[in-house]
Design a protein around this motif. Structure first.
Motif, PDB file in Angstrom:
ATOM      1  N   GLY A  71       0.830  -1.217   0.000  1.00  0.00           N
ATOM      2  CA  GLY A  71       0.000   0.000   0.000  1.00  0.00           C
ATOM      3  C   GLY A  71       0.853   1.250   0.000  1.00  0.00           C
TER       4      GLY A  71
ATOM      5  N   THR B  11       1.348   3.628  -2.060  1.00  0.00           N
ATOM      6  CA  THR B  11       0.854   4.886  -2.651  1.00  0.00           C
ATOM      7  C   THR B  11      -0.113   5.628  -1.737  1.00  0.00           C
ATOM      8  N   GLY B  12      -0.492   5.026  -0.623  1.00  0.00           N
ATOM      9  CA  GLY B  12      -1.492   5.635   0.256  1.00  0.00           C
ATOM     10  C   GLY B  12      -0.880   6.637   1.222  1.00  0.00           C
ATOM     11  N   SER B  13      -1.750   7.195   2.046  1.00  0.00           N
ATOM     12  CA  SER B  13      -1.343   8.190   3.042  1.00  0.00           C
ATOM     13  C   SER B  13      -0.311   7.589   4.006  1.00  0.00           C
ATOM     14  N   VAL B  14      -0.577   6.378   4.479  1.00  0.00           N
ATOM     15  CA  VAL B  14       0.329   5.700   5.411  1.00  0.00           C
ATOM     16  C   VAL B  14       1.552   5.164   4.662  1.00  0.00           C
TER      17      VAL B  14
ATOM     18  N   SER C 172      -1.805  -1.695  -5.574  1.00  0.00           N
ATOM     19  CA  SER C 172      -2.783  -2.439  -6.383  1.00  0.00           C
ATOM     20  C   SER C 172      -2.302  -2.555  -7.828  1.00  0.00           C
TER      21      SER C 172
ATOM     22  N   ARG D 276      -3.485  -1.067 -10.159  1.00  0.00           N
ATOM     23  CA  ARG D 276      -3.555   0.278 -10.753  1.00  0.00           C
ATOM     24  C   ARG D 276      -2.192   0.962 -10.722  1.00  0.00           C
ATOM     25  N   SER D 277      -1.379   0.620  -9.720  1.00  0.00           N
ATOM     26  CA  SER D 277      -0.075   1.287  -9.557  1.00  0.00           C
ATOM     27  C   SER D 277       1.091   0.388  -9.964  1.00  0.00           C
TER      28      SER D 277
ATOM     29  N   GLY E 260       0.087  -0.792   4.776  1.00  0.00           N
ATOM     30  CA  GLY E 260      -0.783   0.382   4.825  1.00  0.00           C
ATOM     31  C   GLY E 260      -1.885   0.160   3.814  1.00  0.00           C
ATOM     32  N   LEU E 261      -2.391  -1.078   3.778  1.00  0.00           N
ATOM     33  CA  LEU E 261      -3.415  -1.450   2.784  1.00  0.00           C
ATOM     34  C   LEU E 261      -4.791  -0.968   3.207  1.00  0.00           C
ATOM     35  N   ASP E 262      -5.587  -0.663   2.218  1.00  0.00           N
ATOM     36  CA  ASP E 262      -6.982  -0.339   2.465  1.00  0.00           C
ATOM     37  C   ASP E 262      -7.641  -1.531   3.172  1.00  0.00           C
TER      38      ASP E 262
ATOM     39  N   SER F 240      -3.898  -1.770   9.488  1.00  0.00           N
ATOM     40  CA  SER F 240      -5.318  -1.909   9.159  1.00  0.00           C
ATOM     41  C   SER F 240      -6.088  -2.543  10.312  1.00  0.00           C
TER      42      SER F 240
ATOM     43  N   SER G 210      -5.692  13.854   6.559  1.00  0.00           N
ATOM     44  CA  SER G 210      -4.830  12.762   6.073  1.00  0.00           C
ATOM     45  C   SER G 210      -5.250  11.417   6.668  1.00  0.00           C
TER      46      SER G 210
ATOM     47  N   GLY H 204      -7.066   8.946   4.289  1.00  0.00           N
ATOM     48  CA  GLY H 204      -6.376   8.320   3.156  1.00  0.00           C
ATOM     49  C   GLY H 204      -6.040   9.312   2.061  1.00  0.00           C
ATOM     50  N   TYR H 205      -5.361   8.794   0.999  1.00  0.00           N
ATOM     51  CA  TYR H 205      -4.945   9.642  -0.128  1.00  0.00           C
ATOM     52  C   TYR H 205      -5.688   9.219  -1.392  1.00  0.00           C
TER      53      TYR H 205
ATOM     54  N   ASN I  99      -1.035  11.704  13.209  1.00  0.00           N
ATOM     55  CA  ASN I  99      -1.797  10.493  12.881  1.00  0.00           C
ATOM     56  C   ASN I  99      -1.091   9.538  11.936  1.00  0.00           C
TER      57      ASN I  99
END
Ligand code: NAP
Length: 349
Positions: A13, A15-18, A40, A42-43, A83-85, A107, A177, A180-181, A325
């Motif tokens: 994860g 690409t995310g905020s975390v 994912s 997508r990235s 840092g996965l959804d 998570s 934040s 998420g991003y 956070n």
């Protein structure tokens, strides 16, 4: 403590905020070497420089190519930081643990599994022993709490040990934040406060009881504190503020409470872990503090700031807490968990 050879680690994860915060913390870590970054489909295939385009990273990180979150050759590491959804974290993290990886997760999915430690290294380092009852072979899962829980529980821990805590009422003012991003639409946040964050109050009322619970005969006996939480989202980039009231078991004074916070040190400080703050809790006598813009980066975002301690007409005392956070409440907390594991269980590496 020193580590002879750096431990290869990966991010799930990224690409995310975390995930972005993990990149910053692991780019030049003294014990860990960042060997892989996953996200994912997508990235996958993009470089970090392309996928996380709003920030400059050192060349060796910027040129790293994102891979799918699948155990195996593309993820040549011993530890994966997740840092996965939460919609996908449960299954992917279990898959990595079954494949022999040490999974350190942000998570919510595994937080309440009875054999999974829900850890804040300064609060319940002994709960790490729970991993010995997991059935993942060489792998395991360790979780850290929700971002608001971390600041709250770090502040409660010394009070709980010294005076006893019977009831807590908390109202949070949480940064964007945390969503998420890229997160919430700007139009929803500018000039506004959102009075509801899905699932957040339940986490804040439940997680502290497991973290402050006692580990006996391989199981956690939850703490018995009555907790009531109200969570809001405010237009602040980073740093969750929490207004807390507590009822204590033993009578005490403001001075005793402040001394208790200021002098609080625990396992990460004793072991001098690289990401540990020197002083986990800082009390500010200036009643205008703490403020997100001014204190969130205290001790590289790993310290918690407290202020405005005063009597409470409903419970005993009330005060304000601030913690970063995505650092203390997420990626930094997870890295500290991994450092604790490396220091306490070197045979795993
Ligand atoms: P986020 O910004 O939405 O990032 C989610 C990450 O998950 C992205 O990298 C995304 O990759 C990846 N992902 C989504 N679906 C995937 C799939 N099917 N396979 C592989 N990767 C997938 O979320 P966040 O705020 O960083 O939060 C991450 C986790 O930490 C959440 O569970 C959250 O509850 C928890 N947490 C967040 C905070 C905080 O302050 N933000 C604090 C504590 C805990 P793509 O970009 O490729 O879609």
């Amino acid at each position: 403590m020193t580590i002879k050879e750096k431990i290869p680690v990966g991010i799930l994860g990224v690409t995310g905020s975390v995930g972005r915060q993990f990149l910053r913390l692991l780019a030049d870590h003294p014990w860990f070497h960042l060997a892989a970054a996953g996200a994912s489909h997508r990235s996958a295939g993009k470089t970090i420089a392309t996928a996380v385009a709003d920030e400059d990273f050192p060349e060796h990180i910027a040129n790293m190519r994102i891979v799918p979150c699948v155990p195996g050759e593309a993820m040549p590491c011993r530890i994966v930081f997740s840092g996965l959804d939460s919609s996908v974290a449960g299954d992917i993290e279990s898959e990595f643990a079954r494949a022999g990886y040490i999974v350190i997760s942000n998570s919510r999915n595994h937080r309440y599994d009875p054999d999974v430690p829900l850890m804040i290294p300064e609060v319940n380092p002994d709960h790490l022993e729970l991993i010995t009852s997991q059935n993942f072979g060489a792998g395991c899962i360790i979780t850290n709490p929700n971002c608001s829980t971390t600041g709250l529980v770090l502040t409660l821990k010394p009070l709980y040990d010294v005076f006893g805590v019977e009831a807590v009422h908390v109202t949070t003012l949480q940064a964007v934040s945390g969503a998420g991003y890229p997160g919430l639409p700007a139009i929803d946040m500018i000039d506004n406060v959102l009075p509801y964050i899905a699932g957040e109050e339940d986490k804040l009322e439940r997680e502290p009881l497991k973290i402050l619970g006692d580990l006996k005969n391989g199981a956690i006996n939850p703490a018995t504190i009555t907790l009531s939480a109200h969570c809001t989202r405010v237009p602040v980039s980073d740093g969750h503020l929490e207004c807390v009231s507590v009822k204590l078991t033993r009578t005490t004074t403001e001075k005793e409470i402040i001394d208790c916070w200021q002098n609080f040190r625990a396992k990460p400080q004793e072991l001098d872990l690289p990401t540990a703050p020197q002083q986990p809790l800082h009390y500010f006598a200036d009643e205008r503090l703490p403020q997100p813009r001014r204190q969130r980066h205290l001790e590289a975002g790993m310290a918690v700031s407290i202020g405005r301690l005063r009597p409470c007409a409903l419970l005993d005392f009330k005060f304000v807490v601030l913690s970063h956070n995505t650092i203390r409440g997420a990626a930094g907390g997870a890295v500290l968990n991994a450092e604790l594991l490396a220091a306490q269980k070197p045979s795993l590496f």
